[in-house]
Design a protein around this motif. Sequence first.
Motif, short mmCIF file in Angstrom:
data_model
loop_
_atom_site.label_atom_id
_atom_site.label_comp_id
_atom_site.label_asym_id
_atom_site.label_seq_id
_atom_site.Cartn_x
_atom_site.Cartn_y
_atom_site.Cartn_z
N VAL A 37 40.52 69.38 45.45
CA VAL A 37 40.29 68.71 44.16
C VAL A 37 41.13 67.43 44.11
CG1 VAL A 37 40.61 68.91 41.67
CG2 VAL A 37 39.71 70.84 42.98
N VAL A 38 40.49 66.33 43.70
CA VAL A 38 41.19 65.05 43.67
C VAL A 38 41.36 64.50 42.26
CG1 VAL A 38 40.45 64.42 45.99
CG2 VAL A 38 39.09 63.69 44.04
N PHE A 39 40.59 65.03 41.32
CA PHE A 39 40.66 64.46 39.98
C PHE A 39 40.15 65.46 38.95
CE2 PHE A 39 38.76 61.82 36.52
CZ PHE A 39 39.93 61.20 36.10
N PRO A 86 46.32 67.17 40.87
CA PRO A 86 45.06 67.94 40.81
C PRO A 86 45.00 69.04 41.88
CG PRO A 86 44.69 65.73 41.72
CD PRO A 86 46.08 65.76 41.21
N GLU A 87 45.81 68.89 42.94
CA GLU A 87 45.78 69.88 44.02
C GLU A 87 46.20 71.27 43.54
OE1 GLU A 87 47.56 67.14 43.94
OE2 GLU A 87 49.68 67.55 44.28
N ALA B 493 41.72 59.70 47.65
CA ALA B 493 41.02 59.86 46.37
C ALA B 493 41.97 60.32 45.27
CB ALA B 493 39.87 60.84 46.53
N ARG B 494 43.03 61.06 45.65
CA ARG B 494 43.97 61.54 44.62
C ARG B 494 44.81 60.40 44.07
NH1 ARG B 494 45.60 67.24 47.45
NH2 ARG B 494 43.84 68.39 46.59
N ARG C 285 37.60 55.39 37.31
CA ARG C 285 36.68 56.49 37.62
C ARG C 285 35.35 56.39 36.89
NH1 ARG C 285 39.24 60.39 41.05
NH2 ARG C 285 41.38 59.73 41.23
#
Lengths: 132, 525, 446
Positions: A37-39, A86-87, B493-494, C285
């Motif tokens: 998960v990145v966001f 988010p990780e 991306a994070r 985003r």
Amino acid sequence: MYPAEFRYTKDHEWLQVNGAMGTIGITDYAQHALGDVVFVELPKVGAKVKAGEVLGTVESVKAVSEVFSPVSGEVTEVNSELSTSPEKINQDPHRSAWLVKIKLADANEAAKLMDSKTYTEYVAEKEKEQTA
Amino acid sequence: MNENDAFTEMDPLTIKKARRHISQNEGLIFEKSLPGKRGMELPPLDVPSIDPAKTLGEFARHGITDFPEVSEIEVIRHFTRLSTWNYAIDLGMYPLGSCTMKYNPRVNEFVARLEGLATEHPLQPDEVSQGCLRVIHDLQKCLLEITGMDAATLEPVAGAQGELTGLLLIRSYLESKGNPREKVLIPDSAHGTNPASVVIAGYEVQNIKSNERGQIDIAHFREFVTDEVAALMITNPSTLGVYEENIAEIAEILHARGALLYMDGANMNALAGVTRPGDFGVDVMHLNLHKTFSTPHGGGGPGAGPVTVKKILEPFLPVPVVKETNGRFALDYDRPKSIGRVRAYCGNFGVLLRALAYTLAYGPRIRQATEDAVLNANYIRKHLEDLYDLPYNLPSMHEVVFSDARQRKHGVNTMDIAKRLIDYGFHPYTTAFPLIVPGALMIEPTESESKEECDLFIDAMRSIAAEAETNPEIVKTAPHATRVGRLDEVAAARKPILRWRPRQNQDAQKAAASRGEQAPVVPTA
Amino acid sequence: MRYLPKSQSERRQMLDAIGAKSIETLFETIPAKYRLRDPLKLPGPLSEMEIIDYFKARAAENSRGYTSFLGAGVYQHLKSVVTDALVQRGEFLTSYTPYQAEISQGTLQAIFEFQTLMSQLTGQEVANASMYDGSTALTEAVLMAERLTRRHRVLVADTVHPEYRHVLATYAKHLGISVEEFGFTTTGQADVSAISDETLAESAAVVVQSPNFFGVLEKLAPIAERAHAAGALLIDCVTEPVSLGIVKPPEEADIVALEAQSFGVPPSYGGPFVGVIATQEKFVRQMPGRLAGEALDAEGRRGFCLTLATREQHIRREKATSNICTNEALYALVVTIHLCLLGKEGLRELASQNLAKARFAQDELRKIPGVALPFSGTTFNEFVAEFPRPVQEINRKLLAERIVGPLVLDKYYPQNERRGLICVTETMPRSEIERFAAAMRKIVAN
């Protein structure tokens, strides 16, 4: 695997009820399906949601998934830690990576959701479909 | 495993197409910049000079912080070095399924740069634009002949814009009949842009499942076509590279219920000169000039997505429309039923011009290109089908779709095989698409490949299939021969770093981050 | 055929290998009645020389030898032969979208540099890897504002390029976005006072252009202040980015939609061009279009890859933020190379020359009896002039003098038949400005 005190949805959200309050997250199955998960996008505190409505989104590198609210109510708290880490959703989806806390509008709604045993079977069925 | 070992292990007899070569290092242009340098000088000003700060007053800007300052030779070296880090059609086969990466003729580039074409302003009077208008008109005529349709617009600048234009045309047409309807049917094998375009056109997407043959099931389909359905959006040949055998019947079913048939022309390279969508019932379609008509991809664009239609849709075409009267051309803006405009001016004229140059080069012999493209795909299929799983065993046209089912048993997936192809001197094929094939390897060689290049590709794929069994690690950790290895896309991306910033700024941001403040854009070293 | 690398005997060999009797066998899935029996009726085949001749003939039918004062979103500027030499390298020209990062580092690093240049130029924090053009960038900026604010009205100044507004209207129509336009004042600037607070409070964004379609610079700060107070965003559209060499960047805007054609991209009868969206980090985003980001490999080497791809349609399908698939990467590269050549000082000098030439032309025209400059606002390299007779009529006479005259504003703003839009860039020699003024003086006097 799936805590007995939680309730679950077909879209792989979990709900933990604590009196008039509920905590919502996504299940280990969901985080696994998404990958890293990145966001995470979460609603504002004070937002009113109905059961089945979009609560937010969880994104990985390759996929994006909407999170649907298992129950109706008012958002009282969001897990702001997820915006920088988010990780956590991959590491601890059922505990520290909860998404929102909600003031339940209808205490009976939770009862309509799956219990841990039913959800475990549901997920097993899903996994069987995938490998078939 | 040490990656150098992994590479030297590559036997030059096995890997015939490539060997190791010096690759120049090069930083970002901003990292080379020093005050006072410049790469371009202007002729002296021939009118009285003025002080911008004084003239502009409150609007004046006093310099752009950190803008590059480099000399001409540094610019040449910088971008030449960068260019050597790319793979390109000019270097070899580009088997990307669904992308039709064919040779981009050099004469097209030459004519696009001619004075009198490249220099023309889109708003200049028609009297002094006859040449441009005739290019548009001539290309339209060619595309209508190739697709078997009645009218065209060349305004859309990409396939996805063509899709949207086509859907808006359908919508306006149905509206003129009293009801725009609600849904557009899309098979599950479709390109991702199809559903996105449907939504922008104000329709709801209804997905329809392909049958076990990867085709539309006629009996099932009939049930779907209700009065709510505006159109079916279909790719033919499908993304499996297979001709939709019942397409004419599908068109009849739709037409009987007042719905239309939209064809995504992404795979027109399998049909040009052999069959015409207009003949088998298509009402509206788009073409990708950057695929079938050889205009260069240029690392991601520009493209063009002309739309051709049947007579019934002509009144709704976007403005302006090129009109011919007695050999004179004019732009017609007076189109009361038009859907409007999807792009300013006349679209990507420079791309249209290249596509016309391509079409003129072939003329009626365009069929030969199609035949060679189909021949290449079938030849490759024949030589790989004993080693790679073919999930839909149907006759292939211009591309073939395998799956990684057999290699997955050794822990090797389609992405790994694709990355290993890089070591063999090829660009990867398309991975993980179409979605109806888990672990897809989608291979489209195009007509531009010689038998020799196809044979090299086959050798590479066969060799990788063997490696997947005997040395899966070398495949899973590929590529080994590139400047950089697989990049950490998750970290990228994070905490996205989307631009360069000077170092002192970077230190400040790092400090902020260590204090626990959010710093989503961290500058680069 | 020279593009096809196969001999007849190789074709035969390949068919034999496949086990096909003839090439026709490979097309048997197409029902016979739909297979063409005759060759298509197409012109050609033409040799390379004949193709060149055909296009030279077309070029001769256009405006070669004419002097043009047209701008309106498409500008004639100097360019260097270096740019063309570099972008014609096959490694740039004939490569695909850089999804395979390991063998696309050249394109990816160039995109990253482009994003940086566009951010610096616009005074915004981030910029995307390019959009189709300015008109679609503006449309996408509006859709982005709608997503960010969840409001469905948008207020657009009618001093924004009319064709851009037309594209926006076409896209907005079926998305339930109501586009409302507002007018301009005697300065030629957007008349924000015409917008009520109530309307603003329901709107996703206020959209202006600076320099606007009349060439007039907009004061963004007060517009931003009003918009922000009402929870709306400010979108600024830039069609002439050379102005940013000497004009304050639109830092107050939340989203900037820019057309970068001015930086080395030929007019080419309207395209291909280069659109850009620039914005603030917190909105990234929701920004459409591709993005290159920095990343490290396992050995810690710096590289670049496409990132935040989940916003794109191949993953989100019907939930994508836009249906844009290709962008204009090759022309973004043109812009990048051109700006590196120009550099900090070159861009400033270029912009200053544009300002000086346009001011010179204004002064020349003002001297002609009956010609007026109706707007009092500050301009860059474009301005509106009002003539004693219809511009259409004047232009017919100018065309006979091999001059493409002012853009007839009547086409977009009815009742403005005597007003024309004039653009003068650094490429316009003083002698041509003087010839234009002299011709105009004669035409107006008669």
